[in-house]
Motif scaffolding. Structure first.
Motif, PDB file in Angstrom:
ATOM      1  N   PRO A  17       0.802  -1.227   0.000  1.00 39.51           N
ATOM      2  CA  PRO A  17       0.000   0.000   0.000  1.00 39.51           C
ATOM      3  C   PRO A  17       0.839   1.284   0.000  1.00 39.51           C
ATOM      4  CG  PRO A  17      -0.810  -1.505   1.700  1.00 39.51           C
ATOM      5  CD  PRO A  17       0.403  -2.147   1.090  1.00 39.51           C
ATOM      6  N   ALA A  18       1.880   1.338   0.839  1.00 35.29           N
ATOM      7  CA  ALA A  18       2.660   2.578   0.956  1.00 35.29           C
ATOM      8  C   ALA A  18       3.334   2.921  -0.371  1.00 35.29           C
ATOM      9  CB  ALA A  18       3.717   2.433   2.054  1.00 35.29           C
ATOM     10  N   ARG A  19       3.872   1.894  -1.055  1.00 34.76           N
ATOM     11  CA  ARG A  19       4.651   2.141  -2.281  1.00 34.76           C
ATOM     12  C   ARG A  19       3.728   2.418  -3.458  1.00 34.76           C
ATOM     13  NH1 ARG A  19       7.726  -3.259  -0.928  1.00 34.76           N
ATOM     14  NH2 ARG A  19       6.653  -3.827  -2.846  1.00 34.76           N
ATOM     15  N   ARG A  20       2.585   1.726  -3.520  1.00 29.73           N
ATOM     16  CA  ARG A  20       1.638   1.970  -4.620  1.00 29.73           C
ATOM     17  C   ARG A  20       1.041   3.382  -4.507  1.00 29.73           C
ATOM     18  NH1 ARG A  20      -2.958  -2.378  -4.889  1.00 29.73           N
ATOM     19  NH2 ARG A  20      -3.691  -1.127  -3.134  1.00 29.73           N
ATOM     20  N   TYR A  21       0.754   3.785  -3.294  1.00 26.68           N
ATOM     21  CA  TYR A  21       0.237   5.143  -3.052  1.00 26.68           C
ATOM     22  C   TYR A  21       1.288   6.173  -3.454  1.00 26.68           C
ATOM     23  CZ  TYR A  21      -1.865   8.875  -0.057  1.00 26.68           C
ATOM     24  OH  TYR A  21      -2.427  10.030   0.451  1.00 26.68           O
ATOM     25  N   ASN A  22       2.544   5.895  -3.114  1.00 22.08           N
ATOM     26  CA  ASN A  22       3.651   6.771  -3.510  1.00 22.08           C
ATOM     27  C   ASN A  22       3.702   6.896  -5.035  1.00 22.08           C
ATOM     28  OD1 ASN A  22       6.780   6.399  -4.469  1.00 22.08           O
ATOM     29  ND2 ASN A  22       6.608   7.952  -2.860  1.00 22.08           N
ATOM     30  N   GLU A  54      -6.303  13.886  -3.702  1.00 21.05           N
ATOM     31  CA  GLU A  54      -7.309  14.559  -2.868  1.00 21.05           C
ATOM     32  C   GLU A  54      -7.197  14.108  -1.409  1.00 21.05           C
ATOM     33  OE1 GLU A  54      -9.376  17.058  -3.399  1.00 21.05           O
ATOM     34  OE2 GLU A  54      -8.611  17.295  -5.435  1.00 21.05           O
ATOM     35  N   ASN A  55      -6.831  12.845  -1.209  1.00 16.50           N
ATOM     36  CA  ASN A  55      -6.644  12.365   0.158  1.00 16.50           C
ATOM     37  C   ASN A  55      -5.522  13.138   0.843  1.00 16.50           C
ATOM     38  OD1 ASN A  55      -7.163  10.283   2.305  1.00 16.50           O
ATOM     39  ND2 ASN A  55      -5.006   9.882   1.911  1.00 16.50           N
ATOM     40  N   ARG A  56      -4.475  13.382   0.100  1.00 15.98           N
ATOM     41  CA  ARG A  56      -3.336  14.130   0.654  1.00 15.98           C
ATOM     42  C   ARG A  56      -3.734  15.591   0.934  1.00 15.98           C
ATOM     43  NH1 ARG A  56       0.910  11.676   3.239  1.00 15.98           N
ATOM     44  NH2 ARG A  56       2.191  13.467   3.681  1.00 15.98           N
ATOM     45  N   LYS A  57      -4.575  16.153   0.070  1.00 14.88           N
ATOM     46  CA  LYS A  57      -5.043  17.526   0.323  1.00 14.88           C
ATOM     47  C   LYS A  57      -5.924  17.567   1.573  1.00 14.88           C
ATOM     48  CE  LYS A  57      -5.031  19.081  -4.497  1.00 14.88           C
ATOM     49  NZ  LYS A  57      -5.899  19.453  -5.638  1.00 14.88           N
ATOM     50  N   VAL A  78      -1.278   7.336  12.474  1.00 19.28           N
ATOM     51  CA  VAL A  78      -1.072   5.897  12.270  1.00 19.28           C
ATOM     52  C   VAL A  78      -1.341   5.563  10.801  1.00 19.28           C
ATOM     53  CG1 VAL A  78      -1.640   3.596  13.085  1.00 19.28           C
ATOM     54  CG2 VAL A  78      -1.850   5.541  14.650  1.00 19.28           C
ATOM     55  N   GLY A  79      -0.345   4.909  10.157  1.00 18.72           N
ATOM     56  CA  GLY A  79      -0.428   4.651   8.712  1.00 18.72           C
ATOM     57  C   GLY A  79       0.111   5.850   7.952  1.00 18.72           C
ATOM     58  N   THR A  80       1.291   6.285   8.359  1.00 21.85           N
ATOM     59  CA  THR A  80       1.880   7.545   7.892  1.00 21.85           C
ATOM     60  C   THR A  80       2.203   7.554   6.402  1.00 21.85           C
ATOM     61  OG1 THR A  80       2.806   7.956  10.054  1.00 21.85           O
ATOM     62  CG2 THR A  80       3.927   9.012   8.197  1.00 21.85           C
ATOM     63  N   GLY A  81       2.742   6.449   5.912  1.00 22.09           N
ATOM     64  CA  GLY A  81       3.149   6.406   4.504  1.00 22.09           C
ATOM     65  C   GLY A  81       4.561   6.933   4.300  1.00 22.09           C
ATOM     66  N   ILE A  82       5.030   6.800   3.073  1.00 22.28           N
ATOM     67  CA  ILE A  82       6.352   7.299   2.675  1.00 22.28           C
ATOM     68  C   ILE A  82       6.307   8.832   2.723  1.00 22.28           C
ATOM     69  CG2 ILE A  82       7.908   7.476   0.675  1.00 22.28           C
ATOM     70  CD1 ILE A  82       6.863   4.596  -0.087  1.00 22.28           C
ATOM     71  N   VAL A 104       3.402   6.458  12.955  1.00 18.69           N
ATOM     72  CA  VAL A 104       3.364   4.996  13.099  1.00 18.69           C
ATOM     73  C   VAL A 104       3.079   4.376  11.732  1.00 18.69           C
ATOM     74  CG1 VAL A 104       2.224   3.042  14.235  1.00 18.69           C
ATOM     75  CG2 VAL A 104       2.358   5.254  15.419  1.00 18.69           C
ATOM     76  N   ASP A 105       3.818   3.344  11.366  1.00 22.31           N
ATOM     77  CA  ASP A 105       3.509   2.579  10.153  1.00 22.31           C
ATOM     78  C   ASP A 105       4.105   1.182  10.342  1.00 22.31           C
ATOM     79  OD1 ASP A 105       2.656   3.793   7.085  1.00 22.31           O
ATOM     80  OD2 ASP A 105       3.461   1.757   7.155  1.00 22.31           O
ATOM     81  N   ASN A 106       3.614   0.212   9.569  1.00 17.05           N
ATOM     82  CA  ASN A 106       4.139  -1.160   9.702  1.00 17.05           C
ATOM     83  C   ASN A 106       4.938  -1.606   8.480  1.00 17.05           C
ATOM     84  OD1 ASN A 106       2.167  -1.627   7.794  1.00 17.05           O
ATOM     85  ND2 ASN A 106       1.382  -3.482   8.740  1.00 17.05           N
ATOM     86  N   ASP A 107       5.169  -0.691   7.520  1.00 19.39           N
ATOM     87  CA  ASP A 107       5.870  -1.104   6.303  1.00 19.39           C
ATOM     88  C   ASP A 107       7.353  -0.774   6.413  1.00 19.39           C
ATOM     89  OD1 ASP A 107       6.942  -1.156   3.556  1.00 19.39           O
ATOM     90  OD2 ASP A 107       4.845  -1.466   3.009  1.00 19.39           O
ATOM     91  N   ALA A 131       5.070  -0.035  13.973  1.00 14.38           N
ATOM     92  CA  ALA A 131       4.041  -0.864  14.629  1.00 14.38           C
ATOM     93  C   ALA A 131       2.823  -1.001  13.726  1.00 14.38           C
ATOM     94  CB  ALA A 131       3.632  -0.246  15.963  1.00 14.38           C
ATOM     95  N   ASP A 132       1.967  -1.951  14.099  1.00 12.77           N
ATOM     96  CA  ASP A 132       0.771  -2.276  13.324  1.00 12.77           C
ATOM     97  C   ASP A 132      -0.456  -1.706  14.031  1.00 12.77           C
ATOM     98  OD1 ASP A 132      -1.496  -3.940  12.238  1.00 12.77           O
ATOM     99  OD2 ASP A 132       0.180  -4.905  11.188  1.00 12.77           O
ATOM    100  N   VAL A 133      -1.392  -1.153  13.269  1.00 10.26           N
ATOM    101  CA  VAL A 133      -2.601  -0.573  13.869  1.00 10.26           C
ATOM    102  C   VAL A 133      -3.419  -1.647  14.579  1.00 10.26           C
ATOM    103  CG1 VAL A 133      -4.120  -0.800  11.838  1.00 10.26           C
ATOM    104  CG2 VAL A 133      -4.465   1.097  13.448  1.00 10.26           C
ATOM    105  N   ARG A 134      -3.183  -2.910  14.248  1.00 14.54           N
ATOM    106  CA  ARG A 134      -3.903  -3.998  14.927  1.00 14.54           C
ATOM    107  C   ARG A 134      -3.307  -4.301  16.298  1.00 14.54           C
ATOM    108  NH1 ARG A 134      -3.584  -7.552   9.540  1.00 14.54           N
ATOM    109  NH2 ARG A 134      -1.540  -6.591   9.706  1.00 14.54           N
ATOM    110  N   LEU A 157      -5.939   8.772  11.099  1.00 17.42           N
ATOM    111  CA  LEU A 157      -5.908   7.437  10.473  1.00 17.42           C
ATOM    112  C   LEU A 157      -6.353   7.651   9.031  1.00 17.42           C
ATOM    113  CD1 LEU A 157      -7.670   5.614  13.435  1.00 17.42           C
ATOM    114  CD2 LEU A 157      -5.421   4.974  12.596  1.00 17.42           C
ATOM    115  N   LEU A 158      -5.418   8.072   8.185  1.00 19.12           N
ATOM    116  CA  LEU A 158      -5.774   8.513   6.835  1.00 19.12           C
ATOM    117  C   LEU A 158      -5.421   7.440   5.818  1.00 19.12           C
ATOM    118  CD1 LEU A 158      -4.600  12.222   7.230  1.00 19.12           C
ATOM    119  CD2 LEU A 158      -6.808  11.181   7.782  1.00 19.12           C
ATOM    120  N   ALA A 159      -6.443   6.948   5.142  1.00 14.15           N
ATOM    121  CA  ALA A 159      -6.290   5.925   4.099  1.00 14.15           C
ATOM    122  C   ALA A 159      -5.530   4.702   4.614  1.00 14.15           C
ATOM    123  CB  ALA A 159      -5.609   6.521   2.855  1.00 14.15           C
ATOM    124  N   ILE A 160      -5.806   4.299   5.840  1.00 18.15           N
ATOM    125  CA  ILE A 160      -5.195   3.075   6.404  1.00 18.15           C
ATOM    126  C   ILE A 160      -6.244   2.017   6.737  1.00 18.15           C
ATOM    127  CG2 ILE A 160      -4.950   4.272   8.635  1.00 18.15           C
ATOM    128  CD1 ILE A 160      -2.957   2.162   9.481  1.00 18.15           C
TER     129      ILE A 160
END
Ligand SMILES: C[S@@+](CC[C@H](N)C(=O)[O-])C[C@H]1O[C@@H](n2cnc3c(N)ncnc32)[C@H](O)[C@@H]1O
Length: 269
Positions: A17-22, A54-57, A78-82, A104-107, A131-134, A157-160
């Protein structure tokens, strides 16, 4: 600089997810599997790149709202991304340089880039937790080392959460994080939905996403709203990310069927 072949501990065999979003955001921190998956999904749903942007905006507008209007000085993302400019701490510390941010991110690729997230002001603090959101208990224990849980916190918790199926307890984990926050804290959450897209397009996207590391779980409006149980939604309530306080964004606002991500912000009473 493309990363192909430079980070051997990173699994490049499937889309992450992190790399595809990037990739959709126009970044270079992605591999062939991410680009192929990203292109296949965007071919089925041409709004995908616009939706990601738009999610980033939304992130920028929501964090500015939380810092400037709600007066928050502490954030748990949580689910910060690159790293993507502007990062959350840059938006918050632009309002107040003393703002404190826990990412926080798990990737492993986000961990590999974490230094780029730790470039805050001298007065503020940014830290990174792998860490993992779970595992909310672990996230909260680590966050307490940087944030004061007696003062309001902005939980983002954006797009996670669309990477966490019901069977993994998506709503329970969010509730556990929110429960730990003091009154006056806020939750900002964005999430993929099929509510605005023809069912056959939703099905085709799911088919093309099935082999990725974390296939997306679309949720409808009612399931999205449940993340905010017990909280007070701020205006304009639940809308697509492009519509949330759209008057503060320049340029044309894309249609809901192009964006297909819900976004909302709510206060803990
Ligand atoms: C689409 S990106 C969103 C990045 C950023 N929050 C934004 O909205 O611009 C989703 C991020 O969530 C992370 N993620 C997915 N599942 C996760 C999990 N179970 N625990 C922690 N992070 C997760 C991914 O690694 C990725 O960096």
């Amino acid at each position: 600089m493309p990363l192909d072949g430079k980070l051997p501990d990173i699994d490049t065999s499937v889309a992450h997810p992190a790399r595809r979003y990037n990739y959709w955001l126009g970044g270079k921190d992605n591999f062939a599997a991410d680009r192929e998956s990203g292109d296949a999904i965007a071919a089925a749903f041409p709004g995908m790149v616009i939706a990601a942007r738009e999610n980033r905006k939304f992130l920028r507008r929501a964090v500015r709202f939380l810092a400037a209007d709600a007066g928050l000085r502490q954030f748990l993302d949580v689910g910060t991304g690159i790293p993507t400019t502007p990062n959350l701490h840059e938006v918050a510390q632009d309002v107040d340089p003393s703002a404190r941010v826990v990412y926080v991110d798990n990737d492993p690729i986000v961990l590999a880039h974490a230094n780029a997230l730790l470039t805050g002001t001298d007065q503020g603090v940014t830290t990174y937790v792998d860490a993992d959101v779970r595992d909310p208990a672990r996230i909260l224990a680590e966050a307490r080392e940087t944030l004061d849980f007696d003062r309001p916190i902005g939980l983002t918790l954006l797009a996670i959460m669309h990477f966490v199926p019901d069977a993994d307890g998506a709503h329970t984990h969010v509730a556990e994080l929110v429960d730990a926050l003091p009154p006056g804290s806020y939750l900002a959450l964005t999430h993929a939905t099929g509510d605005f897209i023809p069912p056959e397009v939703v099905a085709e996207m799911a088919k093309r996403d099935a082999r990725s590391k974390s296939p997306v779980v679309d949720r409808d409006r009612a399931a999205f709203a449940r993340f905010f149980d017990g909280l007070e939604l701020v205006e304009p309530g639940i809308v697509t990310v492009a519509r949330w306080r759209e008057d503060t964004e320049d340029g044309d606002r894309p249609a809901d069927e192009t964006v297909s991500l819900y976004g909302a912000v709510a206060r803990k009473p």
